[in-house]
Design an enzyme around this catalytic site. Sequence first.
Site, PDB file in Angstrom:
ATOM      1  CE  LYS A 354      49.455  40.307  43.012  1.00  0.00           C
ATOM      2  NZ  LYS A 354      50.418  41.232  42.430  1.00  0.00           N
ATOM      3  CB  THR A 356      42.838  43.677  35.838  1.00  0.00           C
ATOM      4  OG1 THR A 356      44.026  42.941  35.533  1.00  0.00           O
ATOM      5  CG2 THR A 356      43.174  45.138  35.961  1.00  0.00           C
ATOM      6  NE  ARG A 378      46.859  43.967  48.665  1.00  0.00           N
ATOM      7  CZ  ARG A 378      48.090  44.127  48.182  1.00  0.00           C
ATOM      8  NH1 ARG A 378      49.075  44.477  48.978  1.00  0.00           N
ATOM      9  NH2 ARG A 378      48.335  43.935  46.905  1.00  0.00           N
ATOM     10  CE  LYS A 389      51.539  48.280  41.271  1.00  0.00           C
ATOM     11  NZ  LYS A 389      51.322  47.052  42.064  1.00  0.00           N
ATOM     12  CB  ALA A 608      52.764  42.515  49.295  1.00  0.00           C
ATOM     13  CG  PHE A 639      54.569  42.930  45.492  1.00  0.00           C
ATOM     14  CD1 PHE A 639      54.436  43.798  44.411  1.00  0.00           C
ATOM     15  CD2 PHE A 639      54.725  43.497  46.745  1.00  0.00           C
ATOM     16  CE1 PHE A 639      54.491  45.176  44.561  1.00  0.00           C
ATOM     17  CE2 PHE A 639      54.781  44.869  46.911  1.00  0.00           C
ATOM     18  CZ  PHE A 639      54.664  45.708  45.824  1.00  0.00           C
ATOM     19  CG  PHE A 728      49.638  43.461  28.264  1.00  0.00           C
ATOM     20  CD1 PHE A 728      50.091  44.697  28.695  1.00  0.00           C
ATOM     21  CD2 PHE A 728      49.295  42.527  29.234  1.00  0.00           C
ATOM     22  CE1 PHE A 728      50.195  44.993  30.046  1.00  0.00           C
ATOM     23  CE2 PHE A 728      49.387  42.810  30.584  1.00  0.00           C
ATOM     24  CZ  PHE A 728      49.838  44.057  30.990  1.00  0.00           C
ATOM     25  CD1 TRP A 757      43.391  46.422  31.451  1.00  0.00           C
ATOM     26  CD2 TRP A 757      42.616  47.055  29.458  1.00  0.00           C
ATOM     27  NE1 TRP A 757      43.631  47.764  31.313  1.00  0.00           N
ATOM     28  CE2 TRP A 757      43.173  48.185  30.113  1.00  0.00           C
ATOM     29  CE3 TRP A 757      42.065  47.225  28.191  1.00  0.00           C
ATOM     30  CZ2 TRP A 757      43.205  49.449  29.525  1.00  0.00           C
ATOM     31  CZ3 TRP A 757      42.086  48.490  27.608  1.00  0.00           C
ATOM     32  CH2 TRP A 757      42.657  49.581  28.280  1.00  0.00           C
TER      33      TRP A 757
END
Length: 904
Positions: A354, A356, A378, A389, A608, A639, A728, A757
């Site tokens: 989210k 990116t 955030r 992560k 979240a 999330f 991806f 990306w």
Amino acid sequence: SSPGRACAPRRLSPLQRPGYESDLQPFAACHPLTLLTSFTFSHREVVQSTKEAMLALQGRNPVVQPLLVIIQAGEDDCLLEINKKMAGRIGLNITQICLAKECSEDEIVEEVLKLNEDPRVHGVYLHLPPAYITSRVLNTIKPEKDVDGISDLNMGRLVRGDLSKGFVPPIASAVLDLLEKHDSALEGKTVLLVGGEGPLGVSLQCLIERSGMVALKGNWSSKSLQRQVWCCSYDSFFLFFFKTFFKPFFKSPVSLGPCLWSNVVGSCSRWLQDLKLNLTTSTWTSFSHISRAQTPKPVDQLAEEIGLLPEELEAYGRSKAKVRLSLLDRLHKQPDGKYVLVAGITPTPLGEGKSTVTIGLVQALSAHLKLNSFACLRQPSQGPTFGVKGGAAGGGYAQVIPMEEFNLHLTGDIHAITAANNLVAAAIDARMLHEATQSDKALFNRLVPSVNGVRRFSPIQISRLCRLGINKIDPASLTPQEVSTFVRLDLDPSKITWQRVVDTNDRFLRKITVGQASTEKGQIRETGFDIAVASEIMAILALADSLVDMKNRLARMVVGTSRSGQPVTAEDLGVSGALAVLMKDAIKPTLMQTLEGTPVFVHAGPFANIAHGNSSVLADKLALKLVGCDGFVVTEAGFGADIGMEKFFNIKCRASGLRPNVVVLVATVRALKMHGGGPNVSAGAPLPKEYIDENLSLVAGGCRSNLRKQIQIAQLFGVPVVVALNVFKTDTQAEIDLVCEIAKECGASNAVPCHHWSQGGRGSLELAQAVNEAASRPSHFKFLYNIEMPIVEKIRTIAQQVYGADDIELSPEAKAKIDYYNQQGYGSLPICMAKTHLSLSHMPDKKGVPTGFVLPIRDVRASIGAGFIFPLVGTMSTMPGLPTRPCFYDIDLDPVTEEITGLF
């Protein structure tokens, strides 16, 4: 075959101009290279040798395919199309980046920096007007990708004779190759270079001299040229009309030439060799390398570009700054821009991107649609950064920079929250100790000390007296009963709800015992730690709309209950003013930028699945004023849509009064496959083959379950939904097309693939266009529930309409808490559910759209200062733990360069 013919008229060489014979008459018969007048230079041998090198390369790595990228000014595809044919014969890829015809040096450098850090690119060629190819532009290209061989470093290597790493300019190679094919020996010959200025002239001279010849430099003066020619003997003289003759052939707008292709193959070969020598090097460039390759604009320049005044900025170094809230007063009449929320489907433990998507979207809106835009993100917690992560600055070419500063400390807001939170905790235990060991009189004398013979209540103490109904300001006028009521909070140790915090995943602090030292006089009790971003003070920071509002919210925070059943607040403890002092700078949003220079506000970071998971109201309000009515502010909710988005609408939108125009719902093929029945995905473990190979049935199953449900959740609030498929490299075109098709069938206004990306804003252009179109439609926003509904009914509404539960089940403790909150007048607060993010239900392993379950509410807590009630669902913990192999295994510091590695 010839190097090609021009598709447009070009400047003629001296040998092609009418009347050239008279210019060259004095020496037309004295040099052997009269064959240059026809010039049909053959390069079949070079093409063949390059093919052989390519075959050898693919023998080592069958999937590799060298890629040359041409950067040009304007949209002309002539160069690309003709060279694709030759490249295809050899087995190479070629693509181009078309900049505006009047592009700036900064724009060229920006594109070069991206290509430098893209491991798929093995050569960069600048097809630009000479004025555009400045020293800065040339030297931005990585030497190993400078296949034209004209950067300062590559020229230096050539002069020094070190050709093991650099590249020889293809034109120079071709000229020397032509000379070597002549029927006489080269050694001892003299070569006169006429018009050979710049890097090509230098390279030719070096190669000629290294071949045993003598190089002389001449100019275009006819008399000078004649004199130099007659001074040379017939046997030892070669003449090159370099400036106007060779250049059109070897560097024509039609053909790049086989020597250039040879350099591209060589670049790829060296890259593979380096990879082989260093097996720890990823085939994808790390986020930190991409981040460091782009130098951020000075923050004062960024501030000026977005309309800030110098006095509204508080710089923290060169690349970030706090923005003062006085900006809101100055722009209060300015209309707001459009408000976009980025949410997501239920994620895998790896996260679906989210952040990116948010960054890629604003880069596309700003740089490609030319619309004012702002991202509001955030601040990442140290917990996930060093835990599972990793950092949260985005990734690839959709990042906030400097990435290290974003992920580590930033401007100290989380540290301020930690200090403020733990000051409250210290105040609670200290007050309980002093009340247990002192009389009313002794307490009063210490709480209201005599200064120079005079006792005075502090303002915060007068506020407490007023709440107690004691309307007196003279300490001497209080009765003994009033003194006792004033000095004794009488906190019940078993009903203290305030915990300490630390910004680290430390599972062993979930439950602790304090007060065991002999100096604490037996004041032993059980308590625990939460992660810092779960602190109520973090939620307050995110929801406050002014310094006054934040101060009032801090004062209202309930830390526990007295033995008589009354709530005890931070203001009762006398600490709320000190909290405001600790938080006075934290309330100002931090200004940063993306890789492409789009402004970003980084502010607040409530978890979240524990808190409400959104950046601050203040950041959004400031950004909406700055972008103007046609601009966009894109903010992110944590999330899945069932958690972050639901809380964004029901909590943040109530607190701010802001209404969103569009929801962008982020999905990935891998997450959809998981929800379609694929095996579990674990952080740190290789993805099972189902997620790497094409599997349309799993994708369709995930789309028709979880994706459909999350779209429906957004539609409950009446906001248009655009699905952004974060692509991806393992995704196939069939899978991408299927997701977009089903998403539209499920009610999305549009669904588009995103390549931010790998391509930055350019890769999100289709998403930006879809969002712009959706934002032009009317939004019929509505809340999910009426704020005046009973607490239980609000919880039930969320459980049934959002999660899909049949009903809720309250534990006895939860029921008692709800009764207490109703009694205290807190029943009209919104609900902030604390539940797992890995499933729509409370069961993390239940994927897709679980049905037939009852949602268990084991406890209910209240954040009165923040302004919400938060039920704890199932076994939800407010302090995460570290995995077996945390991210910190890969994080390190180079003590010489001070560069951070492994932080992503």
